[in-house]
Design a protein around this motif. Structure first.
Motif: not given
Length: 278
Positions: A7-9, A13-23, A27-33, A51-55
């Protein structure tokens, strides 16, 4: 089965977690930069905590941060190796805001110095950046063996691990496309490949799987990912990877040439293939 995609960062972080749930992912992977290098965005501790709470609420598997492709810990040029050292140190410091997760990187290319010299350089960099206090496991990725890549065999990865002082901070990420292209026939002999991994590296070191089909035949050393079920590995073999008893509870990350909607369809298809509902 824990499965997600890259996923795009950019949204945080929270947006990626929410996007993962919608998919339909957990779990998910992201580039650090930027995958081609450059400075990372400034950390937002509140976003990381959200994000930690959502996970925790949705029972995510560990997530995987991926280093930029330009990171080459065994480069011949001092400035390229210095970038690898600085990037690893910076990224691992950032990952402390998300403790208990994984940081994955390509071991690098020895660019004519020889595999042994490359192995020594990679381990030397890791020995400079790893600390006893860190809460992140650093993963060496299995590589397809194109050009002068280090990590084309389980033996090369083991050689790096043997030279790392804080080896308990290290693990391996197995990429299905890469190992297939490297000559490990996971289509016809998955058990044999995993037995070899266990004998040479140890399955306890295997912490994540990149689940990708391949556009090329076994042993091609090409590294070209295909959409799930559209390559030479195929849906049946990838389903066997997902359901193999030795790989249960690992995070499986898609790196296929798809957009977010395409990854969601692949996740749904894989869950259906193993008898799971989204």
């Amino acid at each position: 089965m824990h499965i997600g995609s890259h996923l795009s960062a950019s949204g945080g972080f929270l947006h990626m977690g929410q996007e993962a749930l919608r998919m339909g992912a957990d779990t998910f992977q992201f580039f650090t930069r930027n995958p081609r290098g450059g400075r990372a965005k400034e950390m937002n501790p509140q976003d990381a905590q959200a994000l930690r709470r959502l996970m925790a609420e949705h029972t995510f598997a560990p997530i995987v941060a991926h280093a930029p492709y330009t990171l080459n810990a065994c480069a011949a040029k001092p400035e390229v190796q210095a970038f690898a050292l600085q990037t690893l140190q910076d990224d691992l410091a950032r990952m402390e805001y998300l403790p208990g997760n994984f940081y994955n990187f390509h071991p690098g290319s020895h660019v004519g110095q020889g595999a042994q010299a490359g192995i020594e350089k990679i381990a030397a960099v890791l020995n400079k950046v790893l600390t006893p206090e860190q809460h992140t496991t650093v993963l060496l990725e299995t590589m397809a063996g194109k050009g002068t890549e280090v990590g084309r065999s389980f033996e090369e990865l083991r050689a790096v691990l043997d030279r790392v002082q804080l080896s308990e901070k290290m693990g391996v990420c197995l990429d299905t496309c890469h190992v297939f292209d490297a000559g490990y026939d996971i289509v016809h002999d998955l058990d044999g490949v995993l037995e070899a991994f266990d004998r040479i590296i140890g399955l306890e070191r295997l912490r994540a799987v990149h689940l990708n089909d391949s556009k090329n035949t076994c042993g091609s050393h090409k590294d070209r990912h295909a959409a799930i079920g559209e390559g030479f590995i195929g849906m049946a073999a990838l389903t066997r990877v997902l359901t193999h008893p030795a790989l249960q509870d690992l995070p499986f990350l898609l790196e296929t040439p798809q957009d977010t909607a395409g990854h969601a369809r692949e996740i749904a298809a894989l869950r259906a293939a193993v008898g799971e509902e989204n």
